[in-house]
Every structure is written in C-alpha cells, then in structure tokens.
Motif scaffolding. Structure first.
Motif, PDB file in Angstrom:
ATOM      1  N   ILE A   1     -12.541   2.904  -3.672  1.00  0.00           N
ATOM      2  CA  ILE A   1     -12.347   2.898  -2.213  1.00  0.00           C
ATOM      3  C   ILE A   1     -13.077   1.719  -1.576  1.00  0.00           C
ATOM      4  CG2 ILE A   1     -12.980   4.136  -0.114  1.00  0.00           C
ATOM      5  CD1 ILE A   1     -12.336   6.721  -1.784  1.00  0.00           C
ATOM      6  N   PHE A   2     -14.330   1.517  -1.996  1.00  0.00           N
ATOM      7  CA  PHE A   2     -15.050   0.376  -1.439  1.00  0.00           C
ATOM      8  C   PHE A   2     -14.472  -0.934  -1.946  1.00  0.00           C
ATOM      9  CE2 PHE A   2     -17.943   3.395   0.271  1.00  0.00           C
ATOM     10  CZ  PHE A   2     -18.517   2.758   1.352  1.00  0.00           C
ATOM     11  N   GLY A   3     -13.834  -0.881  -3.098  1.00  0.00           N
ATOM     12  CA  GLY A   3     -13.114  -2.060  -3.581  1.00  0.00           C
ATOM     13  C   GLY A   3     -12.041  -2.463  -2.581  1.00  0.00           C
ATOM     14  N   VAL A   4     -11.292  -1.480  -2.097  1.00  0.00           N
ATOM     15  CA  VAL A   4     -10.255  -1.763  -1.096  1.00  0.00           C
ATOM     16  C   VAL A   4     -10.896  -2.266   0.194  1.00  0.00           C
ATOM     17  CG1 VAL A   4      -8.470  -0.753   0.353  1.00  0.00           C
ATOM     18  CG2 VAL A   4      -8.652  -0.090  -2.043  1.00  0.00           C
ATOM     19  N   PHE A   5     -11.980  -1.608   0.591  1.00  0.00           N
ATOM     20  CA  PHE A   5     -12.690  -2.022   1.796  1.00  0.00           C
ATOM     21  C   PHE A   5     -13.147  -3.484   1.662  1.00  0.00           C
ATOM     22  CE2 PHE A   5     -16.625  -1.023   4.598  1.00  0.00           C
ATOM     23  CZ  PHE A   5     -15.977  -1.508   5.712  1.00  0.00           C
ATOM     24  N   ALA A   6     -13.692  -3.813   0.485  1.00  0.00           N
ATOM     25  CA  ALA A   6     -14.176  -5.178   0.266  1.00  0.00           C
ATOM     26  C   ALA A   6     -13.015  -6.170   0.222  1.00  0.00           C
ATOM     27  CB  ALA A   6     -14.993  -5.252  -1.022  1.00  0.00           C
ATOM     28  N   ILE A   7     -11.875  -5.748  -0.342  1.00  0.00           N
ATOM     29  CA  ILE A   7     -10.697  -6.625  -0.329  1.00  0.00           C
ATOM     30  C   ILE A   7     -10.303  -6.924   1.116  1.00  0.00           C
ATOM     31  CG2 ILE A   7      -8.215  -6.707  -0.779  1.00  0.00           C
ATOM     32  CD1 ILE A   7      -8.713  -5.205  -3.362  1.00  0.00           C
ATOM     33  N   SER A   8     -10.299  -5.868   1.944  1.00  0.00           N
ATOM     34  CA  SER A   8      -9.924  -6.076   3.345  1.00  0.00           C
ATOM     35  C   SER A   8     -10.904  -7.041   4.009  1.00  0.00           C
ATOM     36  CB  SER A   8      -9.908  -4.742   4.100  1.00  0.00           C
ATOM     37  OG  SER A   8     -11.214  -4.368   4.483  1.00  0.00           O
TER      38      SER A   8
ATOM     39  N   ILE B   1      -4.447  -7.031   9.759  1.00  0.00           N
ATOM     40  CA  ILE B   1      -4.201  -6.612   8.371  1.00  0.00           C
ATOM     41  C   ILE B   1      -5.491  -6.093   7.748  1.00  0.00           C
ATOM     42  CG2 ILE B   1      -3.638  -7.438   6.052  1.00  0.00           C
ATOM     43  CD1 ILE B   1      -1.692  -9.395   7.391  1.00  0.00           C
ATOM     44  N   SER B   2      -6.552  -6.853   7.938  1.00  0.00           N
ATOM     45  CA  SER B   2      -7.838  -6.476   7.360  1.00  0.00           C
ATOM     46  C   SER B   2      -8.319  -5.144   7.931  1.00  0.00           C
ATOM     47  CB  SER B   2      -8.848  -7.591   7.652  1.00  0.00           C
ATOM     48  OG  SER B   2     -10.124  -7.179   7.328  1.00  0.00           O
ATOM     49  N   GLY B   3      -8.156  -4.990   9.256  1.00  0.00           N
ATOM     50  CA  GLY B   3      -8.604  -3.765   9.902  1.00  0.00           C
ATOM     51  C   GLY B   3      -7.832  -2.553   9.414  1.00  0.00           C
ATOM     52  N   VAL B   4      -6.519  -2.703   9.285  1.00  0.00           N
ATOM     53  CA  VAL B   4      -5.690  -1.588   8.830  1.00  0.00           C
ATOM     54  C   VAL B   4      -6.080  -1.190   7.408  1.00  0.00           C
ATOM     55  CG1 VAL B   4      -3.352  -0.959   8.158  1.00  0.00           C
ATOM     56  CG2 VAL B   4      -3.760  -2.046  10.366  1.00  0.00           C
ATOM     57  N   MET B   5      -6.274  -2.200   6.575  1.00  0.00           N
ATOM     58  CA  MET B   5      -6.634  -1.917   5.184  1.00  0.00           C
ATOM     59  C   MET B   5      -7.981  -1.190   5.110  1.00  0.00           C
ATOM     60  SD  MET B   5      -6.278  -4.745   2.229  1.00  0.00           S
ATOM     61  CE  MET B   5      -4.569  -5.098   2.049  1.00  0.00           C
ATOM     62  N   ALA B   6      -8.931  -1.663   5.925  1.00  0.00           N
ATOM     63  CA  ALA B   6     -10.241  -1.015   5.955  1.00  0.00           C
ATOM     64  C   ALA B   6     -10.116   0.416   6.460  1.00  0.00           C
ATOM     65  CB  ALA B   6     -11.214  -1.804   6.827  1.00  0.00           C
TER      66      ALA B   6
ATOM     67  N   PHE C   1      -4.444   3.688  -5.350  1.00  0.00           N
ATOM     68  CA  PHE C   1      -4.673   3.104  -4.026  1.00  0.00           C
ATOM     69  C   PHE C   1      -5.267   1.702  -4.157  1.00  0.00           C
ATOM     70  CE2 PHE C   1      -7.772   2.954  -0.351  1.00  0.00           C
ATOM     71  CZ  PHE C   1      -6.830   2.664   0.609  1.00  0.00           C
ATOM     72  N   LEU C   2      -6.287   1.592  -5.017  1.00  0.00           N
ATOM     73  CA  LEU C   2      -6.909   0.284  -5.232  1.00  0.00           C
ATOM     74  C   LEU C   2      -5.892  -0.714  -5.772  1.00  0.00           C
ATOM     75  CD1 LEU C   2      -9.293  -1.690  -5.506  1.00  0.00           C
ATOM     76  CD2 LEU C   2      -9.760  -0.683  -7.726  1.00  0.00           C
ATOM     77  N   LEU C   3      -5.138  -0.297  -6.796  1.00  0.00           N
ATOM     78  CA  LEU C   3      -4.193  -1.232  -7.416  1.00  0.00           C
ATOM     79  C   LEU C   3      -3.139  -1.671  -6.397  1.00  0.00           C
ATOM     80  CD1 LEU C   3      -3.720   0.362 -10.944  1.00  0.00           C
ATOM     81  CD2 LEU C   3      -4.979  -1.717 -10.325  1.00  0.00           C
ATOM     82  N   ALA C   4      -2.638  -0.699  -5.633  1.00  0.00           N
ATOM     83  CA  ALA C   4      -1.610  -1.033  -4.647  1.00  0.00           C
ATOM     84  C   ALA C   4      -2.146  -2.037  -3.636  1.00  0.00           C
ATOM     85  CB  ALA C   4      -1.148   0.241  -3.936  1.00  0.00           C
ATOM     86  N   MET C   5      -3.333  -1.767  -3.097  1.00  0.00           N
ATOM     87  CA  MET C   5      -3.911  -2.650  -2.089  1.00  0.00           C
ATOM     88  C   MET C   5      -4.251  -4.016  -2.682  1.00  0.00           C
ATOM     89  SD  MET C   5      -3.840  -1.370   0.797  1.00  0.00           S
ATOM     90  CE  MET C   5      -3.288   0.190   1.414  1.00  0.00           C
ATOM     91  N   PHE C   6      -4.695  -3.993  -3.947  1.00  0.00           N
ATOM     92  CA  PHE C   6      -5.016  -5.254  -4.619  1.00  0.00           C
ATOM     93  C   PHE C   6      -3.784  -6.161  -4.668  1.00  0.00           C
ATOM     94  CE2 PHE C   6      -5.270  -7.850  -8.479  1.00  0.00           C
ATOM     95  CZ  PHE C   6      -6.473  -8.491  -8.268  1.00  0.00           C
ATOM     96  N   PHE C   7      -2.649  -5.572  -5.102  1.00  0.00           N
ATOM     97  CA  PHE C   7      -1.458  -6.414  -5.242  1.00  0.00           C
ATOM     98  C   PHE C   7      -0.886  -6.797  -3.880  1.00  0.00           C
ATOM     99  CE2 PHE C   7      -1.590  -4.683  -9.577  1.00  0.00           C
ATOM    100  CZ  PHE C   7      -1.632  -5.888 -10.243  1.00  0.00           C
ATOM    101  N   ILE C   8      -0.984  -5.884  -2.909  1.00  0.00           N
ATOM    102  CA  ILE C   8      -0.530  -6.247  -1.559  1.00  0.00           C
ATOM    103  C   ILE C   8      -1.356  -7.420  -1.029  1.00  0.00           C
ATOM    104  CG2 ILE C   8      -0.475  -5.468   0.840  1.00  0.00           C
ATOM    105  CD1 ILE C   8       0.316  -2.693  -0.203  1.00  0.00           C
ATOM    106  N   ALA C   9      -2.687  -7.317  -1.221  1.00  0.00           N
ATOM    107  CA  ALA C   9      -3.560  -8.385  -0.729  1.00  0.00           C
ATOM    108  C   ALA C   9      -3.258  -9.703  -1.429  1.00  0.00           C
ATOM    109  CB  ALA C   9      -5.027  -7.994  -0.940  1.00  0.00           C
ATOM    110  N   LYS C  10      -3.048  -9.638  -2.741  1.00  0.00           N
ATOM    111  CA  LYS C  10      -2.710 -10.851  -3.503  1.00  0.00           C
ATOM    112  C   LYS C  10      -1.440 -11.479  -2.941  1.00  0.00           C
ATOM    113  CE  LYS C  10      -5.354 -12.005  -7.024  1.00  0.00           C
ATOM    114  NZ  LYS C  10      -5.995 -13.317  -6.997  1.00  0.00           N
ATOM    115  N   LYS C  11      -0.454 -10.605  -2.678  1.00  0.00           N
ATOM    116  CA  LYS C  11       0.835 -11.057  -2.140  1.00  0.00           C
ATOM    117  C   LYS C  11       0.613 -11.746  -0.794  1.00  0.00           C
ATOM    118  CE  LYS C  11       5.023 -10.832  -3.523  1.00  0.00           C
ATOM    119  NZ  LYS C  11       5.199 -11.414  -4.839  1.00  0.00           N
TER     120      LYS C  11
END
Lengths: 287, 233, 341
Positions: free
Chosen positions: C40-47, C211-216, C164-174
């Motif tokens: 979860i914090f991985g996603v937060f940090a990605i955002s 985008i960052s806010g929504v992801m967070a 959730f992490l994997l999905a957000m990771f690939f979305i962010a990469k995209k």
C-alpha cells in the motif's frame, strides 16, 4: 470590552507578533538572498532554545548564555551553507529543499539524544519575573523583554541592511547575483554570512520562545509550520512582508484566542487562507 | 599592443553550445566593436570574458595573462569593468549606492574620479538619491556606464548601450563614449551600425558563435557587401 | 518481443513476483500485514514519485490525499453502509477536487509555494480530524474502527493488495512513458524552455497533481480496508515524512525505486526501530547523503551496475542521440534568444 483589557490584549498580541518576527526573519532573509527554503529553520529554533537555556544555567549568566548559544546556532547554519548548500547551487532547487528537510531528522533527534524527549519547564531569571502596571493592568515583564528584544533586532537589521556596504551587497544580491559578481564581489562569502545571520536569528527567536513556552522536542516542527505560514502570508522572498505578517499573526492569535479560544490553534491557518484567497502571492510577494 | 586576446573560445550554457570557437583581439586604447545579428553570441562573448559563463575550452588573455580559469568575481580586480546588456542597475539601491557598491578599493569614490564621472554624465548629480527603480531607461544606462567608471579600469566591456534609447540620448551616449575612449580601452557590443561606425576603430562581426570577419572600421563602412551579408543593413 | 528476451531483461522482477506470490503460503499473519503495508505504501510512494520525481514539485502534505481516501472510504462504509468498491468513485472524485483546488491556488507561483502551502494544509487537515467539533464523525484521536471486512481471509487481502500495487505500478509506468509524461520531465528539466516551446506548464502540473492525489487517495482507501480502522495519523505529518523518505531513499523518478524505498522504510520501522532508538537520526544522515551524492536513490546504484554491462552499441546510440539533442535544442535555444531581444 474595556479599553484597559483591549490594551492588554494588544500588548500581548504585539509581543507574540515580535516572537513570530524573530522566528521568521531568519528564514525570510536566507530565502530572499539564497533562494533556499531552509526547512531546518524550526530545528535551529529548537536548538537555540535548548542550547540557550542550557548555557544560561551552565554559565549562570543570562547574557553570556544568550550570546554564546545564538552565535553557535548561527555557525551551524553557516557551516551547512559552506559544506552542503554549495554543492547544490545551480542545480535543481528541489535538492536544497530536500537537504534541509533531511537535516530536520538529524537536528531533532540530536536534541532528544542530548536532552531527552520529555518536556522541560524553564525557570525565568529573577529580572524576568513579575509584572508592571500598564494602563492600570498588570503586564508581564517577560513580554516587555521580548518586545524590546524585537525592537533591538529590528533596528539592528535595519542598520545592517541600509547603512553598511554588506547590507548594500545583500540588497543587491537579492535582486541580481550575477551583476554583484561582475562588480568583483565574492557573493559566496555573503551567502555564508547571511546563513550565519539566519541561524543567529533562529536561535534568538528560539531563546525568547523558550522563556515563553518551555522546552519540548516538538517545538521545532511546530515552529517550522508557524514560520512557513508567516512567510507565505507575507509573500515569499519579501523580508518586510514577513515582518508585517508576523505582527498580523500575533494579533490574530491573541484576538481569536480571546473570543474563540477553541479556534486559537487554527488562527494562523485562517489568516493564511484569507490572505492567499485574496492575494495568492502573499501580502508583499512577487514570486 | 593587444590588451585582450581570445583564442578558439568555446562556451556552453545549460548544455547549449553558444560560442563555437571565438578568436578575437582588442588593441590597447582603441574602441573595438562586436557586431552581428541577435543570437550570434556577442553577449555571451562579454559574459565569457567576465567569467560569468565560463569558457569550456580555449584561451582568454588579458594583458598577456591567462584569465579563462579565474573565478567571476576575481576578474574585475584585474581592471575590467562591464556594462551589461540589461543595464542591471540595482532597483532597490539609490544611484549613489549603486556607484558605491562598485568601489573595489577604499570606502568611497575618489573625488577626482567622481568629478570625472560627473563631467561625462552631468545629469547624474541630480539623481544621486533616486532609487534605481525610479530611473528612466536613459538614466539607467548612464548610471550603468558610470558604475563601470568608478574604478580606474583599463578595459570596459559595454553591451548595447543604445538599446531602446531615444535618438537624443543615443547622441549623448556617443559623446560620452568618445570621452571615455581617451582614457580606457573599450569593447562595445552594438546593433546600431551608424552609431558604431562613428566611434569604433576596429570591428569583429560574429555569426553562429564564431567571428565571421574583422578589420578596420573604415573598410567596413565602404564594404556594403559585407554589411548586407552579416548585418542586414 | 519474444518470451526469452522478456525473461532475460526482467528475470529479477519475475523471481521477486514469484516469491511474493508464494509468500502467504509459509509466512505468519504479522508478516502478511507488514507485506500489505509495503504494497500500500508502495502505491502511495509511486503516487508521490509522479509528483516529486517526474513533475519536480515537492508536496509536504501528501498525506492529505492518503488520509482523505482512508476517511472517505471508512465513513461511507461505517456510517452509510456502502460497500468498499462503491466508495472508490467518491474517493477518486474528492481527491481529484482537492488536488485541483490546491493546484489552482499555488501552482501558478514558484513551486516552493506549493510545498509550503501543502505542509500547512496537511497540518490543518490533521487538526480538523482531531478537533472536538468533528469528533462525532471522525472519532478524533481514536480514529474509526469496525470497518467491515471486504474479503474473508488475510491471504485474500494479501493478494488483493499485491494486485493493487502491480496495477498501479503499470499504470504509473504507462503514464510517465506517455507523451504527456515526457512533457512533465521536460518541464521539470527546464521550465522556462518548456514555456517558450508553448506548453501550458500549469495544466501539466495540475494534471500530475490530480493523478498523484487520486492514486494516493486509493492507497489510503486500501489501507483502511486492510487495517479495518483509520487513524488521524494517516493524515499526519508522519505519514508525509514516511512517503518522502521512501521516495528519496528508493530513488525518485523511477517508479520502481519508491516501492523499494517503501519496503526499506517499513521493514526498518517494524524491525529496527525497537533495536535502534536513534534510527530516525540514522535515516536523516542517510537521507542527506543520498540527496548530496546519490540523487537517483538506492536504485541508482542498481542502474549504474546495469549500465556497466551495457553493450557498446547501445552506448553509441546514446551518444548519437545526445549529439542530436544538443544540436537541435541548441538551435531552438538560439531561436528563443532571438525572440527575447
């Protein structure tokens, strides 16, 4: 409200405003010349408070403790400028900001390491105890001391900035560093001095604050917030703006605290939202 | 004798190759002029001499001494003063303070030097207490040049002193430069060819970060082909 | 790209994925919770990385979004009986609106303005949560508890968090490799030049912030679902500090780095903080050293090692590209200077 009560609140507000001015002037000065937002300013304030109180007791001499502690805090920021900031000039300002952010951890933890994490009450020296009568109302000597400290610092800064060549260089450097260099002036030395002065002012503010609120390892973080709100309200990069905003904050806190005590903790935010809503760049801001 | 020589000087700004091998010389107590279109590297040449945009390679010699590795604030001490393109008069300082800031040795402007400056620019006397931000464009230009005269520097680098000035101000600037020229070497960047040709001794024309041609100004005045090609006159 | 090449390039990632997929089979409940926190914090940090690393603006109140997401989900589930999934559209809309509001107020000015205002706003939101006036809704310092479980077992939650992490990771990469993402980097590198070319810097930054806010916010919601409780500390400065540490130490501007940073910080918090009383100071020193000497973070070391194995062919390609870039942009730059004067 009687006029006496009003005067009393006004004087309290002013002494609060003066403390805020002491706390935020160093940040504003460093920011306006170096364009570095020094997030470790709150921690320097805390160091000024702890070190000041400690040295006053160690020397059992108020003035000596005060002077030595603020000079040391000043030297700390000067060293940080000399050894750390200089590596980052000309790059992305983000890194300067992150660097000062990282310093918070080191400075705050060091305070806990040296003095412990507990709150420490501060004993006022005798001459700061008691009250004087102003307008028929008692008024704490401590507040008078802070008011006069603020006046002295204000006058000192005014003389430095307006009446000395160093002050001319600082004023000129805020506007255009390249031209200052083209006149053959080594502005890097001035940067170091201004950082020393910024640390000095932070230490002084912290010292004054300590006799007001006591010592707590949280004071760095909370004062950083106060300082940032004040400089944003005053307008980033404007030294005068920060001074005006500090007084406004003092007034707001004292009067809101009197009428709506439960809102006092939010008073600075309320002022910030109002000011930024009307003028998003702050009172005298240009960025 | 040459007071300043540049050999194959390259300068990058933010990764962009701006000077691509500038070679030029300025003769002692002459007025050398840099001509060329916008973006050809004239201002960067001035800044590179001052060390503000340091040269990445090449040699810059001032009175035979290499200066290209010196720090920007050390170079003025050799006896070089600059009047930058934007004038850069400090707006929060008074005219007096602007001049005072330029003084390198001592605390005040030497009396005889002040007289010399006021002799060249008499209006400055009445502007002393005025802040930079309250000056007109022509006044700022005068102060900027005066500031470069505060120390008895041997070389003055002056970047487009007539830019945006009314014709009458251009004429008084021409007279001032003619006067200054008697005591100091000047390198002048100029767009106004008529103005330039009336006071210059030598010229260098820059194009794409290099010197495209150079010579005596009299030759250029008669060579309309070169004027058309490089200056668009 | 054939399977084989794919495997060669990403073998490390694939191995880690397999380990993570098998982890719940032989780990304790506690380990699962720690792992979920990391995801979860991985996603937060990605955002946060999208904002800090790619857009170049530092938010010091990013926990506003995290806390908002958590509290919106928790309140809707507890007080109004919504299902977890039904709360997510609200989280997205509310976080987007907050992002737009903050952005409009502050992003027009120097980005330091944004930093300071977000810091103050974060504290303001924290006070709001813990204020006596809002106690009946937010539970004050105690937070809200008794959020209904969205899946039956911890193991299922674990896989949900991982997905959730994997999905957000690939979305962010995209997002960051899309043309607008590249534009963000161009703005970060040289705001002035980007403006001159004609990009609307404010709009790009606003979009990045949203985008960052929504992801967070989504990460916050997920945290509420995993812990079945929310606390005001979700909104607090501590949470923002954690995410900054994760992003900087892991390596900003890489999407993967912050995830590694999240793992590092959370593992240290869970396992080291009880041994080292002064671990925050050690973190501070490492943080300062990273900022000074390793601006690409710990992942930068990995990339540097990888670079050494680069074929000379690739190096040549890079060189040619740089030469072209230098030449082309140099001409652009001269053009602007011409327009300037």
């Amino acid at each position: 409200m009687t006029s006496q009560l009003f005067v009393n609140i006004l004087l309290s507000a002013l002494s609060l405003g003066v403390i805020y001015f002491l706390l935020s002037s160093g940040f504003a000065l460093v920011f306006s010349l170096l364009r570095v937002s020094n997030f470790s300013h709150g921690s320097l304030i805390m160091w000024g408070a702890y070190l000041g109180v400690y040295l006053v007791e160690a020397f059992s001499n108020f003035t000596l403790g005060l002077v030595v502690s603020v000079v040391i805090v000043g030297f700390f920021l000067a060293l940080v400028e000399y050894f750390l900031f200089r590596r980052l000039y000309g790059g992305n300002p983000l890194f300067e900001l992150l660097l000062t952010f990282g310093l918070i951890f080191i400075l705050d933890e060091a305070v806990k390491l040296v003095w412990g994490a507990a709150l420490i009450p501060v004993n006022k020296p005798d001459f700061l105890k008691g009250t004087v009568m102003i307008y028929g109302e008692p008024f704490a000597v401590l507040r008078l001391y802070i008011l006069s400290l603020g006046v002295v610092v204000c006058a000192g800064l005014y003389l430095l900035l307006k009446k000395t060549k160093l002050g001319l260089i600082i004023t000129a450097g805020i506007e255009n560093k390249e031209m200052v260099r083209a006149l053959g002036i080594n502005i890097n030395k001035v940067f170091t001095f201004v950082c020393w002065l910024g640390g000095f002012l932070a230490g002084l503010g912290g010292f004054a604050l300590a006799y007001f609120t006591g010592l707590s390892p949280e004071m760095g973080a909370s004062q950083l917030l106060n300082v940032l709100v004040i400089v944003v309200v005053g307008g980033l990069g404007s030294f005068m703006g920060a001074a005006i905003a500090a007084v406004i904050m003092g007034l707001a806190e004292a009067f809101i605290g009197f009428y709506l005590p439960e809102m006092a903790i939010l008073s600075s935010f309320i002022v910030m939202f109002i000011v930024l809503g009307i003028k998003p760049s702050g009172l005298l801001g240009e960025v | 004798m040459n007071i300043l020589e540049m050999y194959d000087v390259h300068t990058y700004i933010a990764g962009f190759h701006i000077l691509e091998g500038v070679t030029l010389t300025a003769e002692h107590s002459k007025l050398t002029i840099l001509l060329g279109r916008n973006g050809s590297g004239k201002t960067t040449t001035i800044k590179t001499i001052m060390g503000l945009t340091p040269a990445s390679s090449g040699e810059i010699l001032f009175q035979g001494k290499q200066i290209q590795r010196m720090r920007d604030f050390e170079i003025p001490w050799l006896g070089i003063a600059v009047v930058p393109e934007g004038r850069d008069v400090f707006s929060d300082l008074t005219v007096e303070e602007n001049l005072l800031l330029a003084v390198r040795k001592g605390k005040k402007i030497k009396k005889q030097r002040l007289d010399y400056i006021l002799d060249i620019f008499p209006p400055i006397k009445d502007l002393f207490k005025k802040k930079g931000k309250n000056l007109s464009g022509g006044e700022k230009q005068m102060v900027a040049v005066a500031r470069a005269l505060v120390n008895e520097d041997e070389l003055l680098l002056i970047d487009e002193p007539t830019k945006g000035l009314a014709p009458i101000m251009v004429e008084s600037m021409r007279l001032a430069l003619a006067e200054i020229k008697k005591e100091a070497t000047i390198i002048l960047v100029e767009q106004n060819f008529e103005f330039a040709s009336s006071i210059a001794d030598h010229f260098f024309i820059m194009e794409h970060g290099k010197v495209a041609c150079s010579g005596k100004i009299e030759d250029l005045v008669h060579d309309e082909a070169i004027q058309r090609r490089y200056l668009g006159v | 790209m054939s399977m084989k090449i794919y495997f060669q390039r990403y073998w490390a990632g694939i191995v880690i994925l397999i380990i993570l997929a098998l982890l719940p089979l032989f780990s304790s409940e506690y380990t699962k919770i720690v792992a979920m926190q990391i995801f979860i914090f991985g996603v937060f940090a990605i955002s946060y990385d999208i904002l800090l690393g790619y857009t170049g603006i530092a938010s010091f109140g990013h926990a506003i979004f995290f806390g908002t997401g958590a509290y919106v989900s928790a309140l809707m589930m507890i007080k109004a009986g919504y299902s977890f999934w039904a709360t997510l559209p609200f989280v997205i809309v509310i976080c987007a609106l907050i992002g737009l509001l903050i952005g409009f107020l502050t992003l027009r000015f120097a980005t330091i303005y944004f930093t300071i205002v977000t810091l103050a706003l974060g504290q303001f939101c924290y006070f709001l949560l813990t204020n006596a006036l809002t106690y009946q809704y937010t539970g004050g310092d105690d937070g809200l508890h008794g959020i209904p479980a969205i899946l039956q077992t911890k193991t299922q939650m674990y896989y949900l968090a991982l997905a959730f992490l994997l999905a957000m990771f690939f979305i962010a990469k995209k997002i960051v490799s899309s043309p607008p993402g590249k534009t963000l980097v161009a703005i970060r590198e040289n705001e002035f030049r980007a403006k001159m070319i004609g990009y609307n810097v404010l709009n790009y930054r606003l979009i990045a912030l949203v985008i960052s806010g929504v992801m967070a916010g989504l990460a916050g919601s997920m945290n509420a679902a995993v812990l079945k409780s929310v606390f005001p500390s979700f909104m607090g400065a501590g949470t923002t500090i954690d995410v900054i540490l994760m992003t900087i130490l892991g390596g900003m501007g890489s999407i993967l780095g912050p995830v590694i940073g999240a793992a590092l910080v959370i593992i240290c918090q869970q396992y080291l903080s009880s041994y080292f009383e002064w671990w925050l100071m050690i973190f501070g020193i490492i943080f300062v050293l990273v900022v000074l000497f390793l601006p690409q973070g710990l992942i930068g070391i990995f990339y540097r090692l990888k670079d050494k194995n680069n074929t000379s062919e690739q190096k040549l390609k890079n060189e040619n590209y740089n030469r072209f870039k230098n030449h082309f942009l140099g001409k652009c730059f001269q053009l602007f200077r011409r327009q300037d004067s």
